[in-house]
Design an enzyme around this catalytic site. Sequence first.
Site, short mmCIF file in Angstrom:
data_model
loop_
_atom_site.label_atom_id
_atom_site.label_comp_id
_atom_site.label_asym_id
_atom_site.label_seq_id
_atom_site.Cartn_x
_atom_site.Cartn_y
_atom_site.Cartn_z
N ARG A 1 -4.83 7.41 7.38
CA ARG A 1 -6.13 8.03 7.65
C ARG A 1 -6.66 7.78 9.06
O ARG A 1 -6.46 6.70 9.63
CB ARG A 1 -7.16 7.52 6.63
N HIS B 1 -2.39 11.82 6.90
CA HIS B 1 -0.98 12.19 7.07
C HIS B 1 -0.77 13.41 7.97
O HIS B 1 0.07 14.27 7.70
CB HIS B 1 -0.33 12.43 5.71
N HIS C 1 7.53 8.61 3.02
CA HIS C 1 6.62 8.48 1.87
C HIS C 1 7.36 8.56 0.54
O HIS C 1 6.87 9.14 -0.44
CB HIS C 1 5.55 9.57 1.96
N ASP D 1 -3.69 0.74 -2.85
CA ASP D 1 -3.57 1.82 -1.86
C ASP D 1 -4.09 1.22 -0.56
O ASP D 1 -5.13 1.63 -0.05
CB ASP D 1 -4.37 3.04 -2.30
N GLU E 1 5.25 2.19 2.53
CA GLU E 1 5.21 2.98 3.76
C GLU E 1 5.03 2.05 4.96
O GLU E 1 3.95 1.51 5.17
CB GLU E 1 4.05 3.97 3.70
#
Length: 365
Positions: A84, A114, A188, A260, A330
């Site tokens: 982000r 992304h 990803h 996350d 990631e």
Amino acid sequence: MSKASYQVVEFGVTKYGQKAKKFILNGAGGVVLEVSDYGGKVVRLFTPDRDGNLKDVVVGFDDPSGWDNGDPYWGCIIGRYGNRIANGRFSLNGVDYQLPALNNAPGGIGCNLHGGARGWDAYVWDAEPFLDGESVGVVFKRTSEDGEEGFPGKVEVVVKYTLTSDNVWRVEYAAVPDKDTPINMTQHVYFNFKGEAGGTIEDHVMTICASNFTPTNAGQIPTGEVVSVEGTPFDFRNSMRIGERINEPNEQLEIGKGYDHNWVLDKGVMAGGDGGLIKAGALYCPLNGRAVEVWTTEPCLQVYTANWASYDQTAKGGEHLSFRCGVALETQHAPDSPNKPQWPTTIVKSGEHYSSMTEFRFGTL
Ligand code: BGC
């Protein structure tokens, strides 16, 4: 003759009208990796369990429409900027840039996620398969034009996937911009070592080689703090079942609906170096022994436990996606780095060479 081989097959047409192909990479060590030139998507990845049985262990779809009609990022190359950027805004060399800010935007301005509305994942790249001794792979190339998704500068990008005879999937990223611009690339892929439709990954055991993470605000933008994981559900320095603490009452877990978050890797402290790579983490499924270690040149790792996966989406073989049906590891620079001058920069200067490497080392325990 090399024991490695590849085949090239049709993969359908994307919603942008581009014809896609799929490369089936048969590794000399037994792992089989199927990838598309459509954003470098990992379509299938077969790894052996502790008895040698191969199973497809990534979440994905049978053809481009799966990516085109839902969350597009399953197994893709991510660029120009992974994760982000707050409000889709940043300033560089005295110029303010406004990127699409479509993510987390109910009723207001969101953030850039992304790479924007059509990131690098959503293009068919030029792709050349190769055999190199016992290794097999694909080289993907594309040009991102000046102004694409609001970013400054044209960028020539090359991503190389190599599958080695010892079951390592190496991802090498290279990019050269013709103006200063932020670049933060990642892969990803989502793993579920029980296989497609294996249910939740909460029973997988995970290690993250990081003593600190970067908490976020309610819009999932890092606050700028770097906080110790000690005594929190974010402490995976000793391996822990993903589900062990994921449902604990914790503000950060509530914001992400689970994990996350971005962890700041302990460079060479607990993991040690290995040809410039540091160990970022590991994942293991006790039921079948399938395991992966992730090694990288990047300073951070975003771990996302598919907390937004929707049952409405049909995945491979007609199965449905489900809550926490995969985990993405990631490697990256921290989210929102263009607005966090105190953090390692993601700005690549005009003519400078961006490079990054990550290895997924598959095995069994
Ligand atoms: C992000 C998640 C996002 C997902 C989309 C992850 O990298 O951290 O917040 O929902 O990508 O696929």
